[in-house]
Scaffold this motif. Structure first.
Motif, PDB file in Angstrom:
ATOM      1  N   ARG A  53      -4.418 -19.596   6.920  1.00 50.77           N
ATOM      2  CA  ARG A  53      -5.080 -18.826   5.857  1.00 50.77           C
ATOM      3  C   ARG A  53      -4.061 -18.023   5.036  1.00 50.77           C
ATOM      4  N   ILE A  54      -2.869 -18.565   4.909  1.00 51.34           N
ATOM      5  CA  ILE A  54      -1.772 -17.778   4.372  1.00 51.34           C
ATOM      6  C   ILE A  54      -1.942 -17.422   2.903  1.00 51.34           C
ATOM      7  N   LYS A  55      -2.582 -18.289   2.122  1.00 51.56           N
ATOM      8  CA  LYS A  55      -2.634 -18.065   0.667  1.00 51.56           C
ATOM      9  C   LYS A  55      -3.450 -16.837   0.278  1.00 51.56           C
ATOM     10  N   ASP A  56      -4.282 -16.346   1.168  1.00 51.50           N
ATOM     11  CA  ASP A  56      -5.118 -15.180   0.848  1.00 51.50           C
ATOM     12  C   ASP A  56      -4.551 -13.873   1.388  1.00 51.50           C
ATOM     13  N   VAL A  57      -3.366 -13.920   2.029  1.00 50.16           N
ATOM     14  CA  VAL A  57      -2.821 -12.736   2.691  1.00 50.16           C
ATOM     15  C   VAL A  57      -1.761 -12.085   1.805  1.00 50.16           C
ATOM     16  N   SER A  58      -1.860 -10.767   1.642  1.00 47.06           N
ATOM     17  CA  SER A  58      -0.885 -10.006   0.858  1.00 47.06           C
ATOM     18  C   SER A  58      -0.537  -8.726   1.592  1.00 47.06           C
ATOM     19  N   GLN A  59       0.664  -8.223   1.323  1.00 44.29           N
ATOM     20  CA  GLN A  59       1.111  -6.959   1.911  1.00 44.29           C
ATOM     21  C   GLN A  59       1.084  -5.871   0.850  1.00 44.29           C
ATOM     22  N   VAL A  60       0.674  -4.669   1.238  1.00 46.89           N
ATOM     23  CA  VAL A  60       0.668  -3.523   0.327  1.00 46.89           C
ATOM     24  C   VAL A  60       2.069  -2.911   0.317  1.00 46.89           C
ATOM     25  N   PRO A  90     -14.386  -4.139  -2.426  1.00 50.31           N
ATOM     26  CA  PRO A  90     -15.096  -5.372  -2.035  1.00 50.31           C
ATOM     27  C   PRO A  90     -14.179  -6.591  -1.963  1.00 50.31           C
ATOM     28  N   GLU A  91     -13.103  -6.604  -2.754  1.00 47.84           N
ATOM     29  CA  GLU A  91     -12.197  -7.762  -2.766  1.00 47.84           C
ATOM     30  C   GLU A  91     -11.379  -7.873  -1.491  1.00 47.84           C
ATOM     31  N   VAL A  92     -11.299  -6.795  -0.708  1.00 46.90           N
ATOM     32  CA  VAL A  92     -10.563  -6.808   0.559  1.00 46.90           C
ATOM     33  C   VAL A  92     -11.521  -7.232   1.666  1.00 46.90           C
ATOM     34  N   LEU A 223      -2.792  10.866  12.148  1.00 44.09           N
ATOM     35  CA  LEU A 223      -3.125   9.527  11.646  1.00 44.09           C
ATOM     36  C   LEU A 223      -2.539   9.218  10.276  1.00 44.09           C
ATOM     37  N   TRP A 224      -2.698  10.101   9.312  1.00 41.92           N
ATOM     38  CA  TRP A 224      -2.289   9.807   7.938  1.00 41.92           C
ATOM     39  C   TRP A 224      -0.839  10.150   7.656  1.00 41.92           C
ATOM     40  N   ASP A 225      -0.133  10.707   8.617  1.00 42.30           N
ATOM     41  CA  ASP A 225       1.216  11.192   8.345  1.00 42.30           C
ATOM     42  C   ASP A 225       2.302  10.344   9.010  1.00 42.30           C
ATOM     43  N   ARG A 226       1.901   9.224   9.610  1.00 39.71           N
ATOM     44  CA  ARG A 226       2.909   8.451  10.336  1.00 39.71           C
ATOM     45  C   ARG A 226       3.715   7.548   9.400  1.00 39.71           C
ATOM     46  N   GLY A 227       3.048   6.680   8.665  1.00 41.73           N
ATOM     47  CA  GLY A 227       3.735   5.802   7.723  1.00 41.73           C
ATOM     48  C   GLY A 227       4.716   4.852   8.368  1.00 41.73           C
ATOM     49  N   ILE A 228       4.343   4.261   9.512  1.00 40.36           N
ATOM     50  CA  ILE A 228       5.273   3.365  10.215  1.00 40.36           C
ATOM     51  C   ILE A 228       4.696   1.964  10.348  1.00 40.36           C
ATOM     52  N   GLU A 229       3.587   1.696   9.720  1.00 37.36           N
ATOM     53  CA  GLU A 229       2.913   0.407   9.891  1.00 37.36           C
ATOM     54  C   GLU A 229       2.869  -0.355   8.574  1.00 37.36           C
ATOM     55  N   SER A 230       3.007  -1.665   8.682  1.00 41.24           N
ATOM     56  CA  SER A 230       2.814  -2.538   7.530  1.00 41.24           C
ATOM     57  C   SER A 230       1.341  -2.899   7.464  1.00 41.24           C
ATOM     58  N   THR A 231       0.775  -2.850   6.265  1.00 47.57           N
ATOM     59  CA  THR A 231      -0.644  -3.161   6.076  1.00 47.57           C
ATOM     60  C   THR A 231      -0.774  -4.463   5.307  1.00 47.57           C
ATOM     61  N   TYR A 232      -1.410  -5.449   5.933  1.00 44.93           N
ATOM     62  CA  TYR A 232      -1.656  -6.747   5.303  1.00 44.93           C
ATOM     63  C   TYR A 232      -3.144  -6.901   5.042  1.00 44.93           C
ATOM     64  N   LEU A 233      -3.468  -7.404   3.859  1.00 44.74           N
ATOM     65  CA  LEU A 233      -4.862  -7.546   3.459  1.00 44.74           C
ATOM     66  C   LEU A 233      -5.228  -9.012   3.288  1.00 44.74           C
ATOM     67  N   LYS A 234      -6.408  -9.364   3.771  1.00 43.17           N
ATOM     68  CA  LYS A 234      -6.959 -10.689   3.504  1.00 43.17           C
ATOM     69  C   LYS A 234      -7.895 -10.539   2.309  1.00 43.17           C
ATOM     70  N   MET A 235      -7.468 -11.104   1.190  1.00 44.69           N
ATOM     71  CA  MET A 235      -8.203 -10.945  -0.052  1.00 44.69           C
ATOM     72  C   MET A 235      -9.218 -12.069  -0.240  1.00 44.69           C
ATOM     73  N   ASP A 241      -3.980 -11.649  -6.843  1.00 49.72           N
ATOM     74  CA  ASP A 241      -3.236 -10.794  -7.779  1.00 49.72           C
ATOM     75  C   ASP A 241      -4.020  -9.537  -8.161  1.00 49.72           C
ATOM     76  N   PHE A 242      -4.965  -9.172  -7.338  1.00 45.81           N
ATOM     77  CA  PHE A 242      -5.811  -8.010  -7.605  1.00 45.81           C
ATOM     78  C   PHE A 242      -4.963  -6.735  -7.684  1.00 45.81           C
ATOM     79  N   ASP A 243      -5.278  -5.849  -8.628  1.00 52.22           N
ATOM     80  CA  ASP A 243      -4.577  -4.573  -8.783  1.00 52.22           C
ATOM     81  C   ASP A 243      -5.109  -3.583  -7.756  1.00 52.22           C
TER      82      ASP A 243
END
Length: 795
Positions: A53-60, A90-92, A223-235, A241-243
């Motif tokens: 399902r790679i074509k729908d996966v993006s990283q923030v 909704p696109e996520v 929770l919100w102050d760590r910033g050590i994780e990569s977030t990947y979204l299935k669109m 190319d969603f903004d």
């Protein structure tokens, strides 16, 4: 009729063993090299295609405002971002968070198994959506268990066998040491298949909830102050190319009061990067568990494959044309008897097909045996089960037919429609083209060697000789022990200086900080964390002012020459500069030094008096000049004494030369060029051998008559060598501008580069001439040294 031609071709090849050996061996060597390169090209291109399902996966990714515009600066996001994006946008369709354990505590984590601590590197924190988003498959257990708060893990099939043998791994426990003071037991809830050809690699996946508990117990940020994780979204399909910026920035504004240690600028922008293309783009955002590739290296391998194939086919064509000179009487006789062009083509096609097919089969047999050797030589490893995709066999058969047909058609045009002069013209044209390629290869090889030497010898503005850099892992050592080591090392007469500052050169380009000056100017500069010993360890020259104080004074900074010139200050020492509301005082100016590798020019730079705690990046030590070996021995003994676990898995990091890491791709590039040079010399030598062999056979009568009329062996050698020298000279003239342009493009990758000296081109031409003369002279001497009667006996 075709089978008849094939039978005749096989008989001729068996009868003329020199012709068969020269052509089959030459093509087989080239095809072996091409197949090895092809497998690596296929592996690079197929990276991530393993994911269903790679074509729908993006990283923030976060983009920061720099003088060069908005540039990607970080792939690490707060833990809460993914869930809110799924809820609000909704696109996520889904999200997955991945935290590399090396970003939490270090590069090595110890796992207790059967009473023994085993080091593991490829460990990540994630959640059950990883399997749905990326398409990984569980062999046993359930992925849903990863979403529970209880500590649980999914391990790879190889690790399940390593730890538990043939027993069912599900339900077993592993004790993971995050530090000597803290460990936790994780229950195995699943066994997954190997991650295949992907840039995302892990052997153990720990549930993300346990990482939150771990940080709470270790007194880490919320929770919100760590910033050590990569977030990947299935669109959703069609929304790759969603903004994502408006929704993301709104979420961060809502949680602004919770983001304290790692504040996010209001100017920051957020974009989606498709995961499928991240490997070849070389994206390095989001943890060390991600491998990166290179489009430039990929195109290099494609070019080398095409080059070797063209060179081998030139050999084959020249050999066939040279042999046609020997068979010209038989050709004329057959044409006089009514032989048609189609019959000539059919025979030549059958012969070419037989040679190319035999070479291909030989290459396919050899590839598995040399695959590992080439992988070790290039440090790229062997190619696993993806050696050949399903369509490879029909593809190779099609190529065999195409190459055979093209060669047969080319030769038939000259054998049937052209006179002997036309054949000789075509031979010489192809020979000049072949020698021209050899000149280009020699030029490239010499220039690669010169540039690599230039890079190694180029004054960098700092000195890493007699220095030692070694990391520190909280998972294997205690802070108290680390402090003891530091004090003992600093007190030793075998050590000149020790720093906890940043290593040089930096591996990746960093986002510059903008500094406001009290004269109204602004300067963007790269910041380095250092201390009073930083310029001593790296021997960075102080030009004016004084060094940073030994006490930790966050308001003191050093600047380099480039910063001083851009600031416009007549005397920068004592001036105040401001960045993000914080004021700093310039206490000294240092000589410019290369912050990055020589790919980039020297930027304005600031050295802060804020040493990194050794638990983050370790020590950098300068050994005493009078006894560096004694210093290394002392360091090893001190580490073994106070940090015994450190050396169990880290010996390769101690005393490591960083040149191979800093210029890894170009070193591999150079190795490929050196291999190409060797193969080119072999193929050209083989081709010239076959060409000279058949030409001397065709001119046996001429040589005998010249000998009978008093010609000496030297005169006959001169006759043959003059011809080849003229072709080498012509090839050299054509090769010089081509090599100049091609290597000029490569040198553009470096901000600091060597000169393309005249001797490089002259040396390449000389080497090509020597190879040609050595090959031709030997065959010519054999023909010229025969008795005239013996030469004329067979005519």
């Amino acid at each position: 009729m075709l089978f008849y031609y094939l039978k005749i071709s096989i008989r001729r090849l068996l009868r003329d063993k020199v012709y068969a050996t020269v052509n089959i061996l030459g093509l087989a060597v080239a095809l072996t090299a091409c197949l090895l390169l092809y497998t690596r090209i296929y592996r690079e291109l197929a990276t991530h295609l393993w994911h269903s399902r790679i074509k729908d996966v993006s990283q923030v990714l976060k983009y920061s405002d720099t003088p060069d515009g908005f540039q990607p600066s970080s792939g690490y996001m707060p833990t809460g971002l993914g869930p809110e994006l799924k809820e609000k946008v909704p696109e996520v369709l889904d999200y997955v968070r991945i935290a590399d354990l090396s970003t939490l505590e270090g590069e090595v984590t110890m796992i207790m198994h059967n009473g023994v601590k085993v080091p593991e590197r490829r460990i990540i924190f994630s959640e059950s959506s990883l399997f749905d988003v990326f398409g990984y498959r569980l062999l046993a257990g359930k992925a849903d268990a990863l979403d529970k708060k209880d500590r649980c893990a999914v391990i790879s099939e190889d690790k399940a066998i390593q730890y538990f043998g043939k027993e069912n791994a599900v339900g077993k426990q592993l004790e993971i040491y995050f530090s000597p003071e803290y460990s936790a037991k994780y229950t195995v809830v699943g066994v997954m298949e190997e991650m295949g050809n992907s840039s995302l690699q892990a052997d153990l996946i720990l549930n993300i909830e346990s990482s939150l508990q771990y940080h709470d117990e270790m007194h880490r940020s919320p929770l919100w102050d760590r910033g050590i994780e990569s977030t990947y979204l299935k669109m959703a399909p069609g929304h790759e190319d969603f903004d994502i910026h408006p929704a993301t920035s709104e979420i961060f504004k809502r949680h602004k009061n919770e983001i304290i240690l790692n504040p996010i600028s209001d100017k920051a922008k957020f974009k989606l990067h498709d995961f499928a293309g991240s490997y070849l783009r070389g994206d390095h955002f989001g943890g060390d568990f991600r491998k990166v590739g290179s489009t430039r290296y990929l195109w290099l391998m494609v070019g080398l494959s095409a080059f070797l194939l063209v060179l081998s086919l030139l050999n084959f064509t020249i050999s066939v044309l040279a042999r046609s000179q020997k068979d010209r009487i038989a050709d004329r006789t057959r044409r006089a008897l009514g032989e048609k062009a189609s019959q000539v083509f059919g025979f030549l096609f059958a012969e070419s097909f037989t040679v190319v097919l035999a070479s291909t089969l030989l290459a396919l047999l050899v590839v598995p045996f040399v695959n590992n050797f080439i992988g070790d030589l290039l440090d790229s490893g062997k190619v696993p089960e993806i050696l050949f995709p399903k369509y490879s066999l029909p593809l190779f058969l099609c190529l065999v037919v195409i190459f055979s047909g093209v060669t047969a058609l080319f030769v038939a045009l000259f054998r049937y429609r052209k006179a002997g002069f036309g054949v000789m013209v075509s031979q010489r044209t192809l020979l000049v083209f072949q020698l021209m390629l050899l000149c280009v290869v020699f030029t490239s090889s010499l220039l690669f060697f010169k540039q690599m030497r230039f890079v190694q010898e180029q004054p960098l503005g700092y000195d890493v000789s007699n220095t030692v850099s070694f990391p520190y892992d909280r998972a294997t050592t205690r802070c108290e022990s680390c402090d003891i080591v530091r004090k003992e090392v600093e007190a030793s007469p075998l050590v000149e200086a020790l720093t906890g500052g940043k290593r040089l050169p930096l591996k990746y380009e960093r986002v510059k900080s903008e500094f406001d000056l009290n004269n109204g100017e602004k300067v963007s500069a790269v910041g380095l964390r250092g201390d009073a010993s930083y310029i001593k360890v790296f021997r960075i020259k102080m030009l004016e002012g004084e060094n940073l104080s030994s006490r930790k004074n966050k308001k003191e900074v050093l600047v380099n020459e480039r910063f001083a010139k851009m600031s416009g200050f007549k005397n920068p020492v004592g001036e105040t500069i401001t960045s993000k509301g914080k004021k700093y005082t310039i206490v000294g100016v240092v000589k410019d030094f290369n912050v990055y590798t020589l790919y980039r020019s020297i930027p304005p730079c600031i050295i802060y008096n804020r040493p990194i705690h050794p638990e983050a990046l370790g020590f950098r030590v300068r050994l005493a000049e009078n006894n560096p070996d004694g210093g290394r021995k002392f360091l090893m003994e001190t580490l073994q004494k106070h940090l015994p676990n450190f050396l169990n898995d880290k010996k390769e990091f101690v005393f490591k030369d960083s040149f191979a890491d800093d210029y890894e791709k170009d070193i591999r590039f150079a190795k490929l060029v050196y291999i190409l040079t060797g193969l080119s010399v072999f193929l050209v030598t083989l081709g010239l051998f076959g060409f000279t062999y058949f030409v001397t056979q065709a001119r046996t009568k001429e040589i005998g008559i010249r000998k009978a009329n008093g010609a000496t062996t030297f005169e006959i050698l001169t006759l043959f060598n003059n011809s080849i020298l003229k072709q080498v000279l012509l090839a050299f003239v054509i090769a010089v501008p081509i090599a100049y342009l091609a290597m000029g493009r490569w040198l553009e990758n470096f901000a600091y580069k060597t000169q393309m000296s005249w001797w490089i081109f002259a040396g390449a031409g000389l080497l090509a001439g020597l190879v040609a003369l050595a090959t031709v002279s030997w065959q010519s001497w054999r023909a010229a040294s025969r008795e005239p009667v013996e030469a004329l006996r067979y005519e």
